[in-house]
Each structure stands twice: as C-alpha cells, then as structure tokens.
Design an enzyme around this catalytic site. Structure first.
Site, PDB file in Angstrom:
ATOM      1  N   GLU A 283     -27.085 -18.460  -1.006  1.00 39.50           N
ATOM      2  CA  GLU A 283     -26.597 -17.780  -2.351  1.00 39.50           C
ATOM      3  C   GLU A 283     -24.896 -18.055  -2.235  1.00 39.50           C
ATOM      4  O   GLU A 283     -24.478 -17.920  -3.190  1.00 39.50           O
ATOM      5  CB  GLU A 283     -26.984 -16.396  -2.343  1.00 39.50           C
ATOM      6  CG  GLU A 283     -26.803 -15.559  -3.750  1.00 39.50           C
ATOM      7  CD  GLU A 283     -27.518 -14.388  -3.801  1.00 39.50           C
ATOM      8  OE1 GLU A 283     -28.778 -14.277  -4.076  1.00 39.50           O
ATOM      9  OE2 GLU A 283     -26.867 -13.338  -3.282  1.00 39.50           O
ATOM     10  N   GLU A 286     -24.033 -21.359  -3.084  1.00 40.52           N
ATOM     11  CA  GLU A 286     -24.361 -21.264  -4.670  1.00 40.52           C
ATOM     12  C   GLU A 286     -23.025 -20.809  -5.381  1.00 40.52           C
ATOM     13  O   GLU A 286     -22.814 -21.313  -6.567  1.00 40.52           O
ATOM     14  CB  GLU A 286     -25.832 -20.849  -5.124  1.00 40.52           C
ATOM     15  CG  GLU A 286     -25.896 -20.946  -6.533  1.00 40.52           C
ATOM     16  CD  GLU A 286     -27.303 -20.206  -7.015  1.00 40.52           C
ATOM     17  OE1 GLU A 286     -27.937 -19.581  -6.045  1.00 40.52           O
ATOM     18  OE2 GLU A 286     -27.556 -20.179  -8.133  1.00 40.52           O
ATOM     19  N   CYS A 310     -32.353 -10.737  -5.282  1.00 37.03           N
ATOM     20  CA  CYS A 310     -33.432 -10.412  -4.315  1.00 37.03           C
ATOM     21  C   CYS A 310     -34.171  -9.442  -4.565  1.00 37.03           C
ATOM     22  O   CYS A 310     -34.959  -8.814  -4.022  1.00 37.03           O
ATOM     23  CB  CYS A 310     -32.818 -10.399  -2.852  1.00 37.03           C
ATOM     24  SG  CYS A 310     -30.924  -9.900  -2.808  1.00 37.03           S
ATOM     25  N   SER A 330     -28.641 -15.900  -9.812  1.00 39.30           N
ATOM     26  CA  SER A 330     -28.881 -16.815  -8.566  1.00 39.30           C
ATOM     27  C   SER A 330     -30.167 -17.211  -8.521  1.00 39.30           C
ATOM     28  O   SER A 330     -31.172 -16.685  -8.875  1.00 39.30           O
ATOM     29  CB  SER A 330     -28.527 -16.256  -7.175  1.00 39.30           C
ATOM     30  OG  SER A 330     -29.085 -17.149  -6.324  1.00 39.30           O
ATOM     31  N   LYS A 369     -42.220  -6.021  -4.984  1.00 42.41           N
ATOM     32  CA  LYS A 369     -42.476  -7.083  -4.165  1.00 42.41           C
ATOM     33  C   LYS A 369     -44.071  -7.529  -4.114  1.00 42.41           C
ATOM     34  O   LYS A 369     -44.421  -8.990  -3.831  1.00 42.41           O
ATOM     35  CB  LYS A 369     -42.314  -7.029  -2.513  1.00 42.41           C
ATOM     36  CG  LYS A 369     -40.732  -6.728  -2.312  1.00 42.41           C
ATOM     37  CD  LYS A 369     -39.934  -8.115  -2.096  1.00 42.41           C
ATOM     38  CE  LYS A 369     -38.460  -7.632  -1.847  1.00 42.41           C
ATOM     39  NZ  LYS A 369     -37.568  -8.708  -2.008  1.00 42.41           N
ATOM     40  N   GLU A 372     -43.836  -9.443  -7.196  1.00 44.76           N
ATOM     41  CA  GLU A 372     -43.337 -10.891  -6.930  1.00 44.76           C
ATOM     42  C   GLU A 372     -44.253 -11.939  -6.188  1.00 44.76           C
ATOM     43  O   GLU A 372     -44.252 -13.040  -6.607  1.00 44.76           O
ATOM     44  CB  GLU A 372     -42.013 -10.548  -6.207  1.00 44.76           C
ATOM     45  CG  GLU A 372     -41.117 -11.728  -5.978  1.00 44.76           C
ATOM     46  CD  GLU A 372     -40.129 -11.493  -4.978  1.00 44.76           C
ATOM     47  OE1 GLU A 372     -40.150 -10.621  -3.843  1.00 44.76           O
ATOM     48  OE2 GLU A 372     -39.002 -12.161  -5.145  1.00 44.76           O
ATOM     49  N   GLU A 377     -45.182 -18.935  -9.787  1.00 47.09           N
ATOM     50  CA  GLU A 377     -44.128 -19.665  -9.264  1.00 47.09           C
ATOM     51  C   GLU A 377     -44.184 -19.802  -7.731  1.00 47.09           C
ATOM     52  O   GLU A 377     -43.683 -20.653  -7.059  1.00 47.09           O
ATOM     53  CB  GLU A 377     -42.694 -19.454  -9.684  1.00 47.09           C
ATOM     54  CG  GLU A 377     -42.443 -19.108 -11.041  1.00 47.09           C
ATOM     55  CD  GLU A 377     -42.659 -17.590 -11.513  1.00 47.09           C
ATOM     56  OE1 GLU A 377     -43.870 -17.221 -11.734  1.00 47.09           O
ATOM     57  OE2 GLU A 377     -41.712 -16.935 -11.662  1.00 47.09           O
ATOM     58  N   CYS A 526     -32.858  -1.189  -1.297  1.00 46.73           N
ATOM     59  CA  CYS A 526     -33.847  -1.146  -0.676  1.00 46.73           C
ATOM     60  C   CYS A 526     -34.364   0.130   0.032  1.00 46.73           C
ATOM     61  O   CYS A 526     -35.571   0.611   0.160  1.00 46.73           O
ATOM     62  CB  CYS A 526     -34.328  -2.246   0.055  1.00 46.73           C
ATOM     63  SG  CYS A 526     -33.839  -3.859  -0.873  1.00 46.73           S
TER      64      CYS A 526
END
Ligand SMILES: Cc1cc2nc3c(=O)[nH]c(=O)nc-3n(C[C@H](O)[C@H](O)[C@H](O)COP(=O)(O)O)c2cc1C
Ligand code: SF4
Ligand code: SF4
Ligand code: SF4
Ligand code: SF4
Ligand code: FES
Lengths: 596, 394
Positions: A283, A286, A310, A330, A369, A372, A377, A526
């Site tokens: 990141e 990036e 994230c 990102s 999560k 996710e 993907e 988190c």
C-alpha cells in the site's frame, strides 16, 4: 463548571452535576440500576423501562436512564413499587420472548437472561405470546443471524446502525404488537445495504443478532487427518480475547492465545500481522506510485486521495454509498485475504503441501471478514483463499469447549513461516494504526530517515476522535523521490462509518484535499470490531487501544519493511511490491453496488 | 322525559364572529405579559385531554430563550368518537388562526403549524384558503407570522405531542422522553407551544371578551365551556358545547335513551362510569366536586343495557394494541397480555383471579409506560373490570 445539585438515592446523599441522569447518579453512588435499552455508545432511548425508579412524592416511576436529576429529589431504586413494576416488565419481555436459553447462542452472555436470573423469574404467570407469533429467522447473511424471536425491541441495533455507522440498514417497522426491527422491505440482511460490520451484534443485549458461527466446521477440519489446518490471528484479537477468558479488559494475551490455538489442534498457528506488514509494503508503494503519477506525470486517470482497503465493512459501504469513488480505494486486499492467498501458494510451496489439503482459518475481531472471505474475487490461490472466519468470541468458545485453562497456559510463539511481525502490524488493530504504520515505512522509503516523531510514535493519528488529520512534510528525499521534496503529505483517519461518511461528503464537496486516508468501519478500529468480546463501550475500547500500543512499544522491530520474513518473501517469491505476483495474489478489485 | 334539567348549553365556539382582524390587531397591541395574565386568570385548561393550564404553558414558552420558537395546533383528533376539532376548523377557522398568531406574539414565535389528521385531508383546501387570507391580513398590519399545514400520517399516537414533533421532523412517530417538555424543547428541539384546536378557539373568546366571561362559566378547577362529542346509544348524537362541572346524571338525562347502563367518558383512554355512579360523577378537571371528577378530551359514549361490557373493553384494548407505537415494553406487551388475558378468563382457561393479576399489570403500565397512551390503558380497563366483573367472567 457545571452547577452542582444535591439529592439522595436510597437515603444516601449525593451531589452531582446538573444534567446528570438518575442512572449516572446511581452509578456514581455505587448503586446498580438494571438497564436493557441503554448503551453508553448510543443516544438515550428510554423504551425498555426496566430502569424505572421511584421519586418520593411522584406517583409515576421515572426511567432512570432518561431522566435528569433535580435538586432535592429522593430517589428510590429498590422500593417495593419499583421492584414489582420491574418484575412485571421482565415478565412481559419474557412472555414475548422465545426463551429457550439452553439452545441459544447467547446463553451465558445475555443481558435479558441475566436480569431474569437476578429477579428469579421462575414461573410465567402471563400468557406465552412467543409461540403465537410468526417470528422469522434470517440466516442468509454469511456474517450475521437475525432471530426475531429473541428480540426485545430495545432498538440498540437500530441506533447503532444509524448513529455509529450512518448506514440505517435496520429500522423499526409497524406499530403496536406488530412492531419489529427489520430491514428495507423486510429483505434478508445479505440483500440490503448492510456492511456486515457487526456493530449491531456487538450492541444487541440478547441473542437476536449474533454472528454466523463456523465453530463446528472448524472442529471437523481439525479432526480430519487428511487436512492441514492453518490459522491466522488478527492484531486486535490478542487484546480482546482475554476478556472472554477471565482477564481484565486491556490485557494482552498474545502468547497464551498462540498456546491455546496449538492445543486446539491447528497444524500451524500463524499471524495476520505478517500480511499486515506486507500490506504496508504494497500500500505504501501504491501510494507513492499514485503520488508520482499525479504530481509528476499529471496522469488524470489516477485518483487521490488514496483510501485504505483493509476494513471489509468499509469496502462494502463505499461500494454501496460512493461507488463513484472506487478508484480511490487502494487495490490491496485486506491482510486476511493476502494471508489466505499466500497460504495456499507460497506457504504450501515452502512447506511442500498440496494446497487442496490446506484448510485456512482466520480469527478476526470482525464479522465483515466472514463476508469478505466469501466474496467471489477471493479465490486467487486457485482455491477459496480463506475457508472459515471465526470471531474473537468464537475462538473463546472453542477454547472453553476444549477444556483449556487459559489463565494457566504458558506463552508460546507463532509458527514460521508467516508468523513474524512488527509493532507496525500490531497497531493495525487500532484506529490510526494503518496510517501510522504506513507513514513509518513510506517516510523512510522516501527519505532514508525515520519518521520525525519521538520513538516512532505518530501521536497525531492516535486517539479516539472520530476524524483526525495529520500532515508530514517531506524534507530532503532520496534522489528517486525528488519530486516529493517539500510536499506536505496530508492524511486523515476516520473510524465508525458515520465518520467515514463525513470525510467522504467533504471530499465530494471538494472541501478536503488529503493524499491518504485510513478508513475503519468500526468505532476504535478493529479493536472495537463487531466480532470482539461483548460488551463494548468507550472505556473498554480505550483500554484495548492502550494494550495495542503497549504491544507495539514492546516489539523488537517496529517498522514493516524491516520484518525479516517480509524481506524474504519479496526475495524468494513475490519479487517486488506491486510486482506481477503481488498484483495477482495481493490485489483485488471492487464492485459498485446499489444504494438500496 | 327530561327531568331536573341542569345542563347549560353555551354558544361561544361556533358563534360566527366576522371580526378576527379586529381581535387580532387589538390583541397583539397588548403586551405579552398582560395576555399571559389574562389567560392565567381565565383558568383555561388544555382541551386535548391532559388539561394542562394554557396560560402557564404559554408563560413557560415565553420564558424559554431560543433563536426560534413554534406554535403548533394539534388537529390530529384521533380519539375514537371525537370529531369536534374537525368542526371547529371547518366552521370557525379564523378563531384558531388568530389564536395561533396571538400565541406567536406572546412567546416570540414567527411560525405556526397545523398538524392535520390524515383523514381530514378534505378540509385542507378550505383551510389553506383561510390561511392565505389570514396571511394577507397579517402582511397588511405588518405582523410577521406564517401558518403552514402539516398532514398527519394517520397514526393515533402521532396526536401525542412529542410523537407529533418526531413525525413533523420526518421520523417515526414515537413519543420522546419527558423532560424536556415542549415548552423548552419541542419541534426541532425549540421551545414550542402545542395546543389542541379547541383550546386555541377558547383563547380567542378570552382575548375578545376578557377572562371573566370565560371564568364565570363552570366550577372551581374547571372553568369555561367545552365541546362534547356525544355518541353511542343516544337519540341525539352530535357536538354540544356545555358548561363544565355538570353531573353525569344530568348529562344522561339529556342525552340517554332511557336505558343507559354506562358512559365512557374521554374515549378509549378515559373511564367507564356505571349507572350507579352517575350521580356522584362530575365532568371537569381535577378537584373533588360531588364525587369523582373526570377530565375528557370531549368524547362521551353512552351504552345501553344491550351492550356487553366485555366487548366494549375488548374493542378498546384492540385499539390500544394496534395504536400503541410499540416502543415501550409495558404498553406493547401489556396490551397484548390484557387482551389475551380477558379472553382466557372468558373461556375459562384462566380463573377469575387472573383478572386481579391483570389489574396489577395495568397499574404497572400506568406507573411505567413512556407516554400517555400506555399510561391510560388502566383507566378503561380498571373501570370496566371493577364495575362489570361478572360480565368479564360469564
Ligand atoms: C396517545 C395520545 C394521543 C393524543 N392525541 C391528541 C389529539 O389527537 N389531539 C390533541 O389535541 N391532543 C392529543 N393528545 C394530547 C397531546 O399530547 C397534548 O397534550 C395536547 O395537544 C396539548 O394541547 P392542550 O394543552 O391544548 O390540550 C394526545 C395524547 C396522547 C397521549
Ligand atoms: S436471548 Fe437471552 S434470554 Fe433469550 S433465549 Fe437467548 S440467552 Fe435466553
Ligand atoms: S435485535 Fe437486539 S438490539 Fe435490536 S432491538 Fe432486538 S434485542 Fe435490541
Ligand atoms: S452489520 Fe453493521 S451495517 Fe449491517 S445492520 Fe449491523 S450495524 Fe448496520
Ligand atoms: S406507552 Fe405505548 S404509545 Fe406510548 S411510548 Fe410506550 S409503546 Fe409507545
Ligand atoms: S434502560 Fe432505561 S428505559 Fe431502557
């Protein structure tokens, strides 16, 4: 200074600030008044009425959570009148409730159950209404189960989703006896604008909203001799897990957690922190690449500010609410998904395992999560990258089921490979942590020097304010980064989606000119995630944050780019950040979704 | 038929007075404090049901400091058997508009709203016409006050003042916690006077004729006249303006069909009075008169001996079960338990003692419910169950 007022509670005199509620005053006086709809994170509702107290001279009782104290009041929290009424209210709630506690996921950690047990509601004189109602149970979401038969209609979830998250996925529908908590057109949770953040789960006092658990699936995988079961643990888990297992809030239990996971029978106990460090490499690179394209190449197709990616709750939120800004995200996967992709490729190869045989489990402070890991993907390894996601709470349940005396465990270390981490990775668990970790690395990459903050502690991005801003001026960069000389890198941090919304709206209006923004769906980041131990409140989150920063301070390595395993994976496998392999395994794309 | 006739019919409210311009300009020329004193000395109490002293309400709002304040006319009129506010708005709208403007002058508000019950949509065009005529006059005399109509959504609970604010603010109509009271924090959390349509119409009379004319009517604690919506087993249903303080016996003499068994005073949230208590019951606010005294939003429903009190109660409870907003436990679940409970007793599934458990439950509802709806379920329940216990069981 606020004016002071004098009053008495159960005969004891007390002095409080004007505006103090009766509940707060009672707590100050060391008296507990039961509550259900009240929550410190939320605005006052005053609808459950279990907190009623008597004020001498007044016929009607007052809801302590919603009523301010007045000078000279004599408040009684346990008079016969109060007790009888309160008991009636609990009985009423139970009569509407499918109270099969022994079959309930919240058995043992349920505010309604606790109250019923305190008041010894042993019989049900009132007529059982629950069997007569057509309660529905929604199990379609990969993250959350909503069981209306356990709902006491306190609206904590509704307020959470509106006030903390600004999502409004849950609302109150119908009136009278039909009143219930539901979603847009009463669709299932996975078919509406819900981010799966699980904050509603964290704030629900009963078993009406719980995570979808994968405990049995994981036990089965562990028991299967043909499987190699790998577990990764997110940074925030180690500062929360202890709460479920007898430790004080804010206790770091990293070593015990690893020891427990080994005893549960996982073949390899690894650390998501490793991929958190990797995220920083990807990141950070990036960000610098984007800055170059924007500032030097004037490439109009590249978007800044760049936003972190994230937090899967945040990702789903922006996909629904600001799909026109997906290019600002990102492209890095979250550390969990980077880990998953590497486990079935890099790790499999290094350990000489057939990826087909690997079951990849993660322990996360997060319910999003689960969603996710389920995204189509997330199969870049050729398999489903992460098979099962457990929350911190589910892990605690497994530890208890296994009969492990957690308190007595000797600390153990993460296995290798993919078990090495740094302080920078640990702070991913707190709001501002990704930003701080990224700055530690990016600044050094660009200038060859450490970030100009004492002990690497970038305090402006720490704390619990909803939106925080910081800037770093880049001074005397290395030759390759000369274009950044004198550039003031403007950063912002937002946690809780309602704050994310503020930042996004400012960007939309053209009022914000940041380069880099960290977004976390949950309050506190988190550590306050929807999968963390219940209860949560500002003090608890504060203590967990202190634990996170203490963990960081105690790590021998505190910068992601110095993680030896990270250096090694680039050398042996990935090549370089944003390289072709990275691109394939560690980056992803996003899907615009509807707003309704 | 009519014996011992003591009911005094009054004609203030609907008297056609085409002089609102005059009343308005004269009244707003007076100082707010003077007008408050006038209202206080009239002892007018709110006609929406709760009977809060109107002068005090205006005074409290006038003392609240804020950059903006509001006047709201509560025309939600949802109580079954009540239709008086509708008549006022269609027959003498200017009295209400004038009163709202005067209130604006007294408390320092520039904007007023009429919260009109959804079912009264057909009144809207006429009312709007009156409002624009009124606005024109205000402009002429350079008085800055505008009135807007807000259409209700059809839920009974939205007549409760704080639920009404929520609904006006575009939220779900759920009552708020009190305090704060509307006089400090009402619509948009600004000081707000909210009055019933009829209350406002009475202030017109008071400002026009002086407090004494009003005060001289009625009895101690219950001054003035009031509109009653008379319905049920009566040969002459309709709306009547009567002096307060009358005994229920006199009322039944006038309006009964000769076989009146009981009267429900104040609609579903009111009390049922059985025949044997007609003599000792007076209609008014507070204070012991000849016996008990009952406030009312104006609904008077008569029942003759053909009526089953069990069915009457069942109807009221069904109404509450459906119209409760559902947010608070005692009201939401309590109403369901009461309905299921009386049914179970009737069917013999629970013994008669269960009625006492239910009576205690209504007591809890009265003590703990968040708003007037849940608090008042006890009124009809206990007055019916206590007076007609046999009918509940057999
Ligand atoms: C459930 C409920 C419904 C109500 N409905 C009405 C109504 O339809 N019209 C009304 O004027 N007041 C209604 N009220 C009373 C209002 O809350 C408020 O007291 C009244 O508008 C104040 O005006 P007043 O002082 O002029 O009576 C209701 C109260 C409750 C608890
Ligand atoms: S929600 Fe609580 S009270 Fe209800 S069944 Fe579950 S544990 Fe028992
Ligand atoms: S789902 Fe939970 S938080 Fe929401 S209203 Fe029901 S019990 Fe309360
Ligand atoms: S998971 Fe998050 S977004 Fe979804 S309903 Fe719960 S609080 Fe709202
Ligand atoms: S008493 Fe009934 S109507 Fe009033 S707030 Fe409670 S549930 Fe809603
Ligand atoms: S905790 Fe006070 S009313 Fe629910």
């Amino acid at each position: 200074m606020a004016n002071k007022i004098k009053l008495s509670i159960n005969g004891y005199p007390i002095e409080v600030n004007e505006g103090t509620t009766m509940l707060e005053a009672a707590n100050e006086a060391g008296i507990i008044v039961p509550t259900l709809c009240h929550h410190k994170d939320l605005c006052v509702a005053g609808n459950c009425r279990v907190c009623v107290v008597e004020v001498s001279g007044q016929k009607r009782l007052s809801a302590a959570c919603a009523t301010p104290c007045e000078e000279g009041m004599e408040i009684l929290t346990n008079s016969l009148k109060v007790r009888n009424s309160r008991k009636h209210i609990i009985e009423l709630l139970l009569s509407e409730h499918n109270a099969d506690c022994t079959k309930c996921y919240k058995n043992g950690n349920c505010e309604l159950q606790k109250l019923a047990s305190e008041y010894k509601i042993m019989t049900q004189d009132f007529i059982e209404l629950a069997p007569l109602r057509k309660y529905s149970i929604d199990m379609y979401s990969p993250s959350i189960i909503k069981d209306d038969s356990k709902c006491i209609r306190c609206q904590r979830c509704v307020r959470t989703c509106a006030e903390l998250q600004g999502v409004n996925a849950l609302t109150v529908a119908h009136k009278g006896s039909e009143m219930k908590i539901t979603t847009f057109f009463e669709k299932s949770m996975n078919a509406v604008v819900c981010t799966n953040c699980g904050q509603c789960v964290n704030h629900c006092p009963t078993g009406a909203l719980v995570e979808k658990n994968y405990i049995e699936e994981v036990w089965e995988a562990i028991a299967d001799p043909t499987k190699h079961v790998v577990v990764q643990t997110a940074p925030a888990v180690r500062v929360g897990l202890g709460e479920e297992l007898g430790f004080e809030v804010g206790t770091r239990v990293t070593g015990k957690m690893v020891a427990a996971l080994k005893r549960l029978g996982f073949d390899s106990v690894l650390d998501t922190d490793f991929t958190a460090d990797l995220t920083i490499m990807e990141e950070g690179t990036e960000l610098l690449t984007r800055l170059k394209k924007v500032l030097v190449d004037k490439d109009k197709s590249v978007q800044i500010p760049m936003a972190t990616s994230c937090s899967p709750g945040w990702i789903k939120y922006i996909e629904h609410m600001y799909p026109e800004y997906l290019d600002n995200l990102s492209t890095c996967k979250s550390p969990q998904q980077m880990f998953g992709a590497l486990v079935k490729t890099y790790y499999a190869k290094a350990r000489n395992l057939d990826p087909e045989r690997i079951v990849s489990v993660s322990v996360m402070p997060c319910t999003a999560k689960k969603f996710e890991a389920n995204r189509p993907e997330m199969h870049d390894s050729g398999y489903r990258d992460v098979d099962y996601v457990l929350t911190t709470r589910e892990l605690a349940i497994m530890i208890k089921q296994a009969g492990i005396n957690f308190m007595k465990l000797e600390d153990a270390n993460f296995d290798r490979i993919m078990g090495e981490s740094t302080g920078a990775a640990v702070i991913f668990g707190a709001t501002g942590g990704v930003m701080e970790a990224a700055l530690r690395t990016a600044y050094e990459l660009v200038t060859g020097r450490e970030v100009p903050f004492e002990n690497l502690n970038i305090t402006p991005v720490r704390g619990m304010d909803g939106v925080r801003e910081a800037s770093v001026v880049i001074d005397h960069p290395l030759k390759a980064w000369a274009f950044l000389d004198g550039v003031e890198l403007k950063c912002a941090v937002a946690h809780g989606l309602v704050n994310a919304k503020k930042v996004m709206d400012a960007i939309k209006k053209g009022e914000a000119n940041y380069h880099f923004i960290e977004f976390m769906a949950c309050p506190g980041g988190c550590l306050g995630g929807g999968g963390q131990p219940i209860p949560t409140n500002p003090e608890i989150r504060q203590k967990r944050a202190q634990a996170i920063y203490a963990e960081d301070a105690g790590m021998p390595i505190r910068k992601s780019h110095e993680n030896p395993e990270v250096i090694k994976i680039y050398k042996d496998y990935l090549g370089e950040p944003l390289g072709e392999k990275s691109h394939h395994l560690l980056h992803t794309k996003y899907i615009p979704r509807n707003r309704y | 038929m009519v014996t011992n006739y003591q009911l005094k019919r009054v004609d203030f409210i609907f008297r056609n007075e085409n002089d609102y311009e005059d009343v308005l300009s004269k009244t707003i020329a007076r100082k707010p404090q003077e007008l408050i004193n006038e209202l206080i000395s009239s002892e007018l109490k709110g006609r929406g049901g709760a009977g809060f002293p109107t002068g005090l309400k205006w005074k409290l709002s006038s003392e609240s400091k804020a950059d903006e304040k509001y006047v709201i006319c509560n025309a939600d009129e949802g109580e079954p058997g009540t239709f008086k506010d509708r008549e006022i708005l269609s027959k003498v709208p200017f009295k209400v508009l004038t009163a709202m403007a005067v209130c604006g002058h007294v408390i320092g508000a520039k904007r007023g709203f009429i919260y009109l019950r959804g079912e009264y949509k057909y009144l809207k065009p006429e009312l709007e016409k009156a409002i624009s005529e009124f606005a024109y006059y205000c402009k002429e005399i350079k008085f800055d006050f505008s009135i807007h109509i807000f259409m209700g959504s059809g839920a009974y609970i939205c007549g409760e003042e704080t639920a009404l604010f929520e609904s006006m603010e575009g939220k779900r109509g759920e009552p708020r916690n009190k305090p704060p009271y509307p006089t400090n924090s009402g619509y948009m959390n600004k000081p707000t006077v909210i009055n019933n349509v009829e209350t406002l119409a009475h202030t017109f009379t008071i400002f026009k004729y002086g407090a004494k004319r009003f005060y001289d009517l009625g009895v101690q604690y219950s001054r003035g006249s009031k509109l009653f919506s008379v319905s049920g087993d009566t040969p002459k249903p309709g709306i009547y303006e009567l002096e307060l303080g009358m005994s229920l016996a006199d009322f039944v003499d006038e309006f009964g069909d000769g076989d009146t068994k009981a009267v429900q005073v104040g609609g579903a949230s009111g009390f049922l009075v059985p025949r044997k208590k007609f003599d000792v019951t007076a209609i008014g606010y507070q204070g012991k008169l000849t016996g008990i005294s009952l406030p009312t939003g104006g609904s008077m429903m008569l029942f003759n001996s053909s009526r089953s009190m069990y069915n009457v109660l069942d109807n009221y409870l069904e109404f509450f079960r459906e119209e409760s907003c559902g947010q608070c436990t005692p009201c939401r679940v309590g109403c369901q338990q009461l309905i299921k409970g009386i049914k179970a007793v009737k069917r013999g599934e629970k013994n008669a003692k269960y009625l006492d458990k239910l009576l205690r439950l209504t007591e809890t509802m009265q003590l703990t419910a968040k708003c007037g709806l849940g608090q008042s379920v006890a009124n009809s329940f206990s007055s019916i169950v206590e007076n007609f216990r046999e009918e509940m069981i057999y």
